[in-house]
Design an enzyme around this catalytic site. Structure first.
Site, PDB file in Angstrom:
ATOM      1  N   ALA A  61      43.058  -8.423  67.784  1.00 43.33           N
ATOM      2  CA  ALA A  61      42.577  -9.803  67.875  1.00 43.33           C
ATOM      3  C   ALA A  61      42.199 -10.145  69.315  1.00 43.33           C
ATOM      4  O   ALA A  61      42.532  -9.428  70.260  1.00 43.33           O
ATOM      5  CB  ALA A  61      43.649 -10.760  67.382  1.00 43.33           C
ATOM      6  N   GLY A 106      44.700  -6.143  64.355  1.00 41.61           N
ATOM      7  CA  GLY A 106      43.696  -6.479  63.361  1.00 41.61           C
ATOM      8  C   GLY A 106      42.767  -5.323  63.056  1.00 41.61           C
ATOM      9  O   GLY A 106      42.238  -5.209  61.946  1.00 41.61           O
ATOM     10  N   GLU A 109      44.571  -3.315  60.573  1.00 36.18           N
ATOM     11  CA  GLU A 109      44.572  -4.065  59.316  1.00 36.18           C
ATOM     12  C   GLU A 109      43.209  -3.993  58.624  1.00 36.18           C
ATOM     13  O   GLU A 109      43.138  -3.922  57.388  1.00 36.18           O
ATOM     14  CB  GLU A 109      44.956  -5.517  59.586  1.00 36.18           C
ATOM     15  N   GLU A 129      51.748  -6.154  67.132  1.00 37.44           N
ATOM     16  CA  GLU A 129      51.958  -7.606  67.224  1.00 37.44           C
ATOM     17  C   GLU A 129      53.369  -7.983  67.668  1.00 37.44           C
ATOM     18  O   GLU A 129      53.568  -9.019  68.317  1.00 37.44           O
ATOM     19  CB  GLU A 129      51.652  -8.266  65.868  1.00 37.44           C
TER      20      GLU A 129
END
Length: 255
Positions: A61, A106, A109, A129
């Site tokens: 991110a 991300g 993911e 994270e």
């Protein structure tokens, strides 16, 4: 645009293009959702490659953008974040992630949303994270655990550590490791092979597996049975069976 779509020979390539690290800011997330919905609608796209370019898949991110958000803002944004990744996961066509360099947070993911993952031998994947005092928020706690099992997922999520391509292969986090220069070529070849297959049967197979994993086996068998019987109404089934009887297996030319 931070994400682009190119279509050739039935394969749509969703290309992240936000140098240098393809950080997944809000605009990129929203664009991913738009393109996932577009390839879902388009009949000329029969399989999909998700790619970040030669150097990096996506390093996570946009931390500076997230740092400026408070709880109230993230309550609103987190749903849109998950919706963007879910749109990729629910593309009803074969999807392969072509992973080069970093696929972290991300980025990891996003790779988890694909049906198949081909990684460069220099790739590094992880869910870091926890090092920010957070947990994955774009599906990582759910898709990672379903893919590699809960204990392996917890190891990666609890520690935030990065894994190299060979370990990722051993964990089942990726499905194939190839030289970095060959990642996109092999991902496109995988997609192109399936793009020539029976579109409705592939859609049925993907939905049966994915939906079945979310429910009990009896419901899953009902999903499978419904799709299986329904495919007997398709032209692809007629082509496939007619070709098998006349020419043997693997010779059918689907439209």
């Amino acid at each position: 645009m931070t994400v682009n779509l190119e279509v050739a020979d039935g394969v749509g390539t969703i290309r992240l293009d936000r140098p240098p690290m393809n950080a997944l800011d809000i605009a990129t997330q929203d664009r991913l959702r738009e393109l996932a919905e577009e390839v879902t609608r388009r009949d000329d796209v029969r399989a999909v490659v998700v790619w970040g370019g030669e150097k990096v898949f996506a390093a996570g991110a946009d931390i500076k953008e997230m740092q400026a958000m408070d709880h109230a803002a993230m309550v609103v944004r987190s749903k849109a974040l998950q919706d963007a990744f879910t749109a990729v996961a629910r593309i009803p066509k074969p999807v392969v992630a072509a992973i080069t360099g970093y696929a972290l947070g991300g980025g990891c993911e996003l790779a988890l949303c694909a049906d198949f993952r081909i990684a460069a031998d220099n790739a590094k994947l992880g869910q870091p994270e926890i090092l920010l005092g957070l947990i994955p928020g774009a599906g990582g706690t759910q898709r990672l655990a379903r893919l590699v099992g809960p204990s392996k997922a917890k190891d990666l999520i609890f520690t935030g550590r990065q894994v190299k391509a060979d370990e990722a292969l051993g964990l089942g986090l990726v499905d194939r490791v190839v030289p970095a220069a060959e990642v996109y070529e092999q991902a496109h070849a995988w997609a192109a092979r399936l793009a020539a297959g029976p579109a409705l049967a592939l859609r049925a197979a993907k939905e049966s597996v994915d939906a079945g994993l979310e429910t009990d086996i009896d419901t899953g068998l009902t999903i499978e049975r419904t799709w299986f019987a329904g495919l007997f109404a398709t032209e692809d089934r007629e082509i496939g069976m007619r070709s098998f009887v006349a020419e043997g297996p693997g010779k059918a030319k689907f439209r």
